[in-house]
Design a protein around this motif. Structure first.
Motif, PDB file in Angstrom:
ATOM      1  N   VAL A 113      22.703   5.898 -24.365  1.00 28.15           N
ATOM      2  CA  VAL A 113      22.046   4.197 -23.812  1.00 28.15           C
ATOM      3  C   VAL A 113      22.938   3.354 -25.161  1.00 28.15           C
ATOM      4  O   VAL A 113      22.489   4.394 -26.246  1.00 28.15           O
ATOM      5  CB  VAL A 113      20.601   4.102 -24.115  1.00 28.15           C
ATOM      6  N   GLY A 114      23.447   3.112 -23.915  1.00 29.03           N
ATOM      7  CA  GLY A 114      24.476   2.345 -25.209  1.00 29.03           C
ATOM      8  C   GLY A 114      25.619   3.226 -25.485  1.00 29.03           C
ATOM      9  O   GLY A 114      26.896   2.507 -26.237  1.00 29.03           O
ATOM     10  N   LEU A 115      26.414   4.046 -24.906  1.00 27.83           N
ATOM     11  CA  LEU A 115      27.034   5.197 -25.521  1.00 27.83           C
ATOM     12  C   LEU A 115      28.772   4.478 -24.997  1.00 27.83           C
ATOM     13  O   LEU A 115      28.972   4.437 -23.368  1.00 27.83           O
ATOM     14  CB  LEU A 115      27.473   6.775 -24.951  1.00 27.83           C
ATOM     15  N   LYS A 116      29.491   4.095 -25.628  1.00 29.78           N
ATOM     16  CA  LYS A 116      30.836   3.655 -25.503  1.00 29.78           C
ATOM     17  C   LYS A 116      31.983   4.435 -26.259  1.00 29.78           C
ATOM     18  O   LYS A 116      33.184   4.170 -25.679  1.00 29.78           O
ATOM     19  CB  LYS A 116      30.948   1.622 -25.448  1.00 29.78           C
ATOM     20  N   GLU A 117      32.139   4.298 -27.699  1.00 25.09           N
ATOM     21  CA  GLU A 117      32.666   5.405 -28.592  1.00 25.09           C
ATOM     22  C   GLU A 117      33.192   6.067 -27.957  1.00 25.09           C
ATOM     23  O   GLU A 117      34.314   6.961 -28.145  1.00 25.09           O
ATOM     24  CB  GLU A 117      32.363   5.159 -29.462  1.00 25.09           C
ATOM     25  N   PHE A 118      32.886   7.261 -27.762  1.00 21.49           N
ATOM     26  CA  PHE A 118      32.419   8.355 -26.897  1.00 21.49           C
ATOM     27  C   PHE A 118      32.581   8.492 -25.296  1.00 21.49           C
ATOM     28  O   PHE A 118      32.021   8.004 -25.447  1.00 21.49           O
ATOM     29  CB  PHE A 118      32.184   9.297 -27.752  1.00 21.49           C
ATOM     30  N   ASP A 119      33.121   9.960 -24.659  1.00 20.57           N
ATOM     31  CA  ASP A 119      33.206  10.046 -23.588  1.00 20.57           C
ATOM     32  C   ASP A 119      31.572  11.400 -23.403  1.00 20.57           C
ATOM     33  O   ASP A 119      31.141  11.218 -24.302  1.00 20.57           O
ATOM     34  CB  ASP A 119      34.286  10.851 -23.087  1.00 20.57           C
ATOM     35  N   LYS A 120      31.254  10.617 -22.205  1.00 15.47           N
ATOM     36  CA  LYS A 120      29.458  11.174 -21.880  1.00 15.47           C
ATOM     37  C   LYS A 120      29.470  12.948 -22.132  1.00 15.47           C
ATOM     38  O   LYS A 120      29.038  13.311 -22.870  1.00 15.47           O
ATOM     39  CB  LYS A 120      29.055  10.803 -21.410  1.00 15.47           C
ATOM     40  N   GLU A 121      30.678  13.238 -20.715  1.00 17.93           N
ATOM     41  CA  GLU A 121      31.001  14.687 -20.781  1.00 17.93           C
ATOM     42  C   GLU A 121      31.487  16.039 -22.288  1.00 17.93           C
ATOM     43  O   GLU A 121      30.541  16.765 -21.852  1.00 17.93           O
ATOM     44  CB  GLU A 121      32.200  15.107 -20.091  1.00 17.93           C
ATOM     45  N   PRO A 122      32.048  14.858 -22.727  1.00 19.03           N
ATOM     46  CA  PRO A 122      32.359  16.454 -23.888  1.00 19.03           C
ATOM     47  C   PRO A 122      31.109  16.200 -24.576  1.00 19.03           C
ATOM     48  O   PRO A 122      30.583  16.965 -25.682  1.00 19.03           O
ATOM     49  CB  PRO A 122      33.077  15.413 -24.274  1.00 19.03           C
ATOM     50  N   LEU A 123      29.849  14.997 -25.052  1.00 17.78           N
ATOM     51  CA  LEU A 123      29.284  15.084 -25.833  1.00 17.78           C
ATOM     52  C   LEU A 123      27.773  16.091 -25.257  1.00 17.78           C
ATOM     53  O   LEU A 123      27.289  16.344 -26.148  1.00 17.78           O
ATOM     54  CB  LEU A 123      28.794  13.592 -26.007  1.00 17.78           C
ATOM     55  N   THR A 124      27.704  15.368 -24.025  1.00 15.56           N
ATOM     56  CA  THR A 124      26.996  16.653 -23.466  1.00 15.56           C
ATOM     57  C   THR A 124      26.795  18.135 -23.752  1.00 15.56           C
ATOM     58  O   THR A 124      25.985  19.146 -24.053  1.00 15.56           O
ATOM     59  CB  THR A 124      26.634  15.650 -22.045  1.00 15.56           C
ATOM     60  N   LYS A 125      28.207  18.590 -23.014  1.00 19.86           N
ATOM     61  CA  LYS A 125      28.606  19.370 -23.224  1.00 19.86           C
ATOM     62  C   LYS A 125      28.270  20.623 -25.460  1.00 19.86           C
ATOM     63  O   LYS A 125      27.910  21.205 -24.878  1.00 19.86           O
ATOM     64  CB  LYS A 125      29.922  19.965 -23.439  1.00 19.86           C
ATOM     65  N   SER A 126      28.801  19.535 -26.353  1.00 19.98           N
ATOM     66  CA  SER A 126      28.777  19.984 -27.035  1.00 19.98           C
ATOM     67  C   SER A 126      27.091  19.999 -27.710  1.00 19.98           C
ATOM     68  O   SER A 126      26.832  20.711 -28.003  1.00 19.98           O
ATOM     69  CB  SER A 126      29.691  18.894 -27.637  1.00 19.98           C
ATOM     70  N   LEU A 127      26.702  18.776 -27.078  1.00 18.74           N
ATOM     71  CA  LEU A 127      25.711  19.154 -27.682  1.00 18.74           C
ATOM     72  C   LEU A 127      24.339  20.353 -26.387  1.00 18.74           C
ATOM     73  O   LEU A 127      23.882  21.135 -27.504  1.00 18.74           O
ATOM     74  CB  LEU A 127      24.689  17.796 -27.421  1.00 18.74           C
ATOM     75  N   LYS A 128      25.106  20.768 -25.341  1.00 14.87           N
ATOM     76  CA  LYS A 128      23.784  22.417 -24.870  1.00 14.87           C
ATOM     77  C   LYS A 128      24.304  23.134 -25.812  1.00 14.87           C
ATOM     78  O   LYS A 128      24.059  23.869 -26.127  1.00 14.87           O
ATOM     79  CB  LYS A 128      24.556  21.922 -23.361  1.00 14.87           C
ATOM     80  N   ASP A 129      25.784  22.791 -26.577  1.00 14.73           N
ATOM     81  CA  ASP A 129      26.494  24.179 -26.956  1.00 14.73           C
ATOM     82  C   ASP A 129      25.849  24.464 -28.348  1.00 14.73           C
ATOM     83  O   ASP A 129      25.742  26.024 -28.893  1.00 14.73           O
ATOM     84  CB  ASP A 129      27.994  24.000 -27.554  1.00 14.73           C
ATOM     85  N   ALA A 130      25.142  23.263 -28.840  1.00 14.54           N
ATOM     86  CA  ALA A 130      24.095  23.661 -30.480  1.00 14.54           C
ATOM     87  C   ALA A 130      22.654  23.507 -29.357  1.00 14.54           C
ATOM     88  O   ALA A 130      21.899  23.451 -30.662  1.00 14.54           O
ATOM     89  CB  ALA A 130      24.150  21.979 -31.241  1.00 14.54           C
ATOM     90  N   GLY A 131      21.837  24.408 -28.607  1.00 13.43           N
ATOM     91  CA  GLY A 131      21.055  24.423 -27.891  1.00 13.43           C
ATOM     92  C   GLY A 131      19.967  22.953 -27.933  1.00 13.43           C
ATOM     93  O   GLY A 131      19.202  23.480 -27.584  1.00 13.43           O
ATOM     94  N   ILE A 132      20.920  21.835 -27.548  1.00 12.71           N
ATOM     95  CA  ILE A 132      19.755  21.132 -26.596  1.00 12.71           C
ATOM     96  C   ILE A 132      20.483  20.791 -24.953  1.00 12.71           C
ATOM     97  O   ILE A 132      22.002  20.069 -25.163  1.00 12.71           O
ATOM     98  CB  ILE A 132      20.529  19.623 -27.392  1.00 12.71           C
ATOM     99  N   GLY A 133      19.984  20.777 -24.631  1.00 13.45           N
ATOM    100  CA  GLY A 133      20.282  21.071 -22.677  1.00 13.45           C
ATOM    101  C   GLY A 133      19.361  20.557 -21.750  1.00 13.45           C
ATOM    102  O   GLY A 133      18.231  21.559 -22.513  1.00 13.45           O
ATOM    103  N   GLU A 134      19.637  20.612 -20.782  1.00 17.41           N
ATOM    104  CA  GLU A 134      19.203  20.836 -19.392  1.00 17.41           C
ATOM    105  C   GLU A 134      18.223  21.964 -19.123  1.00 17.41           C
ATOM    106  O   GLU A 134      19.583  22.622 -19.749  1.00 17.41           O
ATOM    107  CB  GLU A 134      19.501  20.017 -18.430  1.00 17.41           C
TER     108      GLU A 134
END
Length: 767
Positions: A110-131
């Motif tokens: 929520v409120g994300l403007k500076e970064f793209d959502k897709e790369p951020l979602t992928k990096s979080l999933k690589d770190a163990g946080i994902g659906e």
């Protein structure tokens, strides 16, 4: 005995978790060994029972003891799926009681403007946080801190990140990161303290970081980043060292942020030291008895200020030369001898060639799509031959020029047990080589033009090209199907096949409808005569149909009446090309040369058409560059026939002489149509300036230009008096939708009936 809460357990190391679980579950330990009759699992909701059974170190019929129980706990906790695990013994049955971790159902921002959502979602999933992954509060906390650090790297010092974990049914949670980004802090001022030999403004012009300016909204160079500042400090140090200040040092840097976290002030304190002059250059060590050859590569000259860049480049040249002779691990040290009293320095180069080696094996890594053969055929270094640094660099450059990879590197590794052997590994990172384009371009010469193309530069990883291109505009319409095999033969001869359909409607003052249609096909081959020179030759077949609609130019009507409405031609093509520019879109240095000859040898149309082009780019101080382009086109008719009118050259507008309407130079038909001519000459000079506030960004540039040229018919002489010329200013931008060029020109040499168009632009096509 102290209980361990589930939340605290997630924060403990794995070994401590096992110990805590063991202490909290005395039933699992301190039992006499016995033979298992049954194993029962309780508490599972989502996890497959097979996952639990697979982790257990015992089976029914095995002997159970304390050691196997502890091993089972360790194995189950190691899966990361469970919050708590204990083993209870009921008779001869082992009951494994599981408490599963919550599963992440979704990750939202929520409120994300500076970064793209897709790369951020992928990096979080690589770190163990994902659906679908187990929920781990410790990972969530680390991710929150990392996102904050990323905001700080972009000068968003007021950014806040709040993580909300919402439990939902079936032991699942939704994770929401709420960002309050705020405005980016801008650099209000940059100061350099202690600089005396050079003006502060001159030094600040070297920096990528700048204070707030007119164009910093585009370049974002006024956003502070420690990595950028470190790079700028290295640039500053190199500037001084290259001018003799061998002992220059940055003593401190201070970064001050305003209370509202919106303005930054950077203060850099430097110590210049004194300048040094080189008095001598000495070569020490083993130079393989080729001292004169090495000395010829020395860039440092006695009597000149010490130049760190020249010293480093000389050492690199020495290392490369050792590599040419097979010494892959040669060491060249730079040892300056400083005399502070006199301000003089002696530069010593100490060489240790080590040992000569040969290449045992060459491996290719990272190519998930491209075949090994496509990479290997570009290599000039061979296996089981002496190591040659020059051939290896050339090979790397050739692989890079394929355009299939983001990065290309060559690693050298010693072979264990063999001091005279090395293995080379060519590491590549694939990039998409297919392109599906649907777009539109607009220029005030061509009006609206639509483009569509589908192409693949690396079909099935073979290195072959296949493409279909469609272009439509007011005066030019094209449909082309092309295929290129760059290694049609093992010797590197390329083959290109084109099938096309073109229509042409020359500029007409009356605006009437008429057209020329040219269907055809061609095949051409490219023969590499050196690493930089390629000769092309080919043959084609085409038909040109001249329509009879109202408004057809008299010249076309006369040609049609004399030679017929349909003209057939068999043209031969011969050409040569060399390109050493540092960039095809934004060149600042290098040279481009091209010669192309079309010869209509058979059919109704016999002609000879030559086109020569020469470009040269020069790097200038203050990040400026000068580009000079010259082009000469000449055509004659053969077999007693005139040069075919539909093969004419055209001039005027972008790419030729700006300030004159596109295609308006040359012969004017009695009907008012501009039909070009059989001869053309262009000479263009452009001086490029960086846009203030954009640093070293070459995608946006201002330029001043001067154009000279014209088009002549077959019976006209090419004279200086008949040339047209103009001067002006322009802006070029490699925009997200394609290259953009704007120009404003003032015609200098102009005739009364010329069609003037001072402002011109083009977007969506290369220029």
């Amino acid at each position: 005995m102290f209980p361990v809460s589930p939340t605290a357990a997630m924060r403990l190391p794995a070994a401590m978790i096992v110990v805590a679980a063991a202490v909290a579950s005395p039933a699992a330990l301190a039992v006499a060994p016995f033979v298992l009759k049954d194993i029962r699992i309780e508490g599972l909701q989502r996890t497959d029972p097979g996952t639990v059974f697979g982790a257990l170190p015992f089976r029914i019929g095995d002997t159970y003891d304390d050691e196997k129980g502890a091993a089972a706990l360790r194995a189950l906790f190691a899966t990361g799926l469970f919050k708590d695990v204990r083993i209870e013994i009921e008779g001869k049955t082992a009951v494994v009681i599981i408490e599963e971790r919550a599963i992440v159902a979704s990750v939202n921002f929520v409120g994300l403007k500076e970064f793209d959502k897709e790369p951020l979602t992928k990096s979080l999933k690589d770190a163990g946080i994902g659906e679908g992954l187990p929920f781990d509060k410790a990972l969530i906390d680390r991710a929150e801190q990392e996102i904050k650090r990323q905001y700080l790297s972009r000068s968003l010092y007021g950014a806040e990140v709040v993580t909300t974990v919402t439990p939902i049914e079936r032991n699942r949670v939704n994770v929401t990161f709420t960002m309050t980004e705020g405005d980016a802090a801008r650099i209000k001022d940059i100061r350099i303290v202690g600089a005396e030999a050079f003006r502060e403004r001159q030094l600040l012009d070297l920096f990528e970081l700048t204070k707030v300016g007119w164009f910093t909204w585009y370049s974002k160079s006024d956003r502070y980043a420690r990595t950028k500042l470190n790079a700028d400090l290295e640039t500053l140090r190199a500037f001084y060292v290259n001018r003799g200040y061998l002992e220059f040092a940055v003593e401190s840097t201070q970064v001050t942020i305003s209370p509202d976290k919106q303005e930054i002030t950077v203060t850099i304190s430097v110590r210049e030291g004194q300048p040094y002059t080189v008095t001598a250059v000495r070569l020490e060590g083993d130079y393989l008895g080729k001292d004169d050859e090495f000395r010829s590569r020395v860039l440092v000259r006695p009597g000149t200020p010490y130049n760190g860049e020249a010293v480093s480049e000389t050492a690199k040249r020495f290392t490369d030369l050792f590599g040419l002779y097979g010494y892959a691990f040669a060491r060249v040290e730079q040892r300056p001898e400083i005399d502070r009293a006199t301000g003089q320095v002696v530069v010593n180069f100490v060489a240790e060639p080590q040992r000569r080696v040969y290449v045992r094996r060459i491996d290719v890594a990272g190519n998930t799509r491209t075949r090994d053969e496509v990479v290997r055929r570009e290599f000039r270094q061979l296996e089981s031959s002496w190591y040659d640094g020059g051939r290896i660099k050339l090979s790397r450059d050739r692989v890079d020029r394929l355009g299939y990879f983001k990065e290309v590197s060559v690693d050298t590794a010693e072979v264990a047990g063999a001091a005279d052997q090395v293995d080379l590994t060519v590491k590549v990172e694939e990039k998409p080589t297919g392109n599906l384009l649907l777009g539109a371009g607009y220029s005030n010469a061509e009006k609206l033009s639509l483009t569509a193309s589908i192409q693949q530069d690396n079909v099935f990883g073979t290195g072959n090209y296949l493409g279909i291109q469609v272009n439509t505009s007011q005066s030019q319409r094209t449909l082309v199907v092309s295929t290129v095999d760059p290694y049609f033969t093992v010797d590197g001869i390329s083959r290109a096949i084109d099938v096309y359909y073109r229509t042409q409607r020359p500029l007409n003052q009356l605006g009437d409808e008429y057209s020329l249609a040219t269907p055809g096909a061609s095949i051409r081959f490219g023969v590499p005569f050196s690493e930089f020179d390629t000769v092309f030759f080919g043959i084609g077949a085409e038909q040109t149909r001249i329509g009879t609609s109202q408004g057809i130019p008299l010249s076309y009507l006369n040609y049609r009446a004399t030679y017929g409405a349909n003209s057939y031609s068999i043209p031969l093509t011969i050409g040569w090309q060399r390109d050493s520019r540092d960039s095809a879109l934004t060149p600042t240095a290098g040279r481009y040369q091209r010669v192309n000859l079309d010869w209509g040898v058979a059919g109704d149309v016999r002609y000879l058409r030559a086109n020569l082009q020469y470009q040269q780019y020069f790097q200038l101080p203050a990040r400026m560059s000068l580009g000079v382009n010259s082009e000469l086109g000449y055509g004659i008719g053969l077999g007693g026939k005139p040069f075919p009118i539909f093969k004419n050259f055209y001039g005027g507008g972008l790419g030729t002489v700006r300030g004159f309407e596109q295609g308006s130079l040359g012969t004017v038909d009695p009907t008012g149509a501009y039909i070009g001519g059989s001869k053309r000459f262009n000479l263009n000079a452009s001086l490029y300036f960086p846009v203030p506030g954009t640093g070293n960004d070459k995608s946006l540039r201002i330029f001043a230009f001067s154009d000279l040229g014209n088009v002549w018919s077959e019976n006209q002489d090419m004279t200086y008096q008949s040339l047209r010329s103009s001067v002006g200013l322009g802006l070029s931008w490699i925009s997200p939708v394609g290259p953009l060029q704007l120009s404003w020109a003032k015609p200098v040499q102009v005739e009364r009936n010329d069609r003037i168009q001072k402002f011109q632009f083009q977007i969506g096509t290369a220029f």
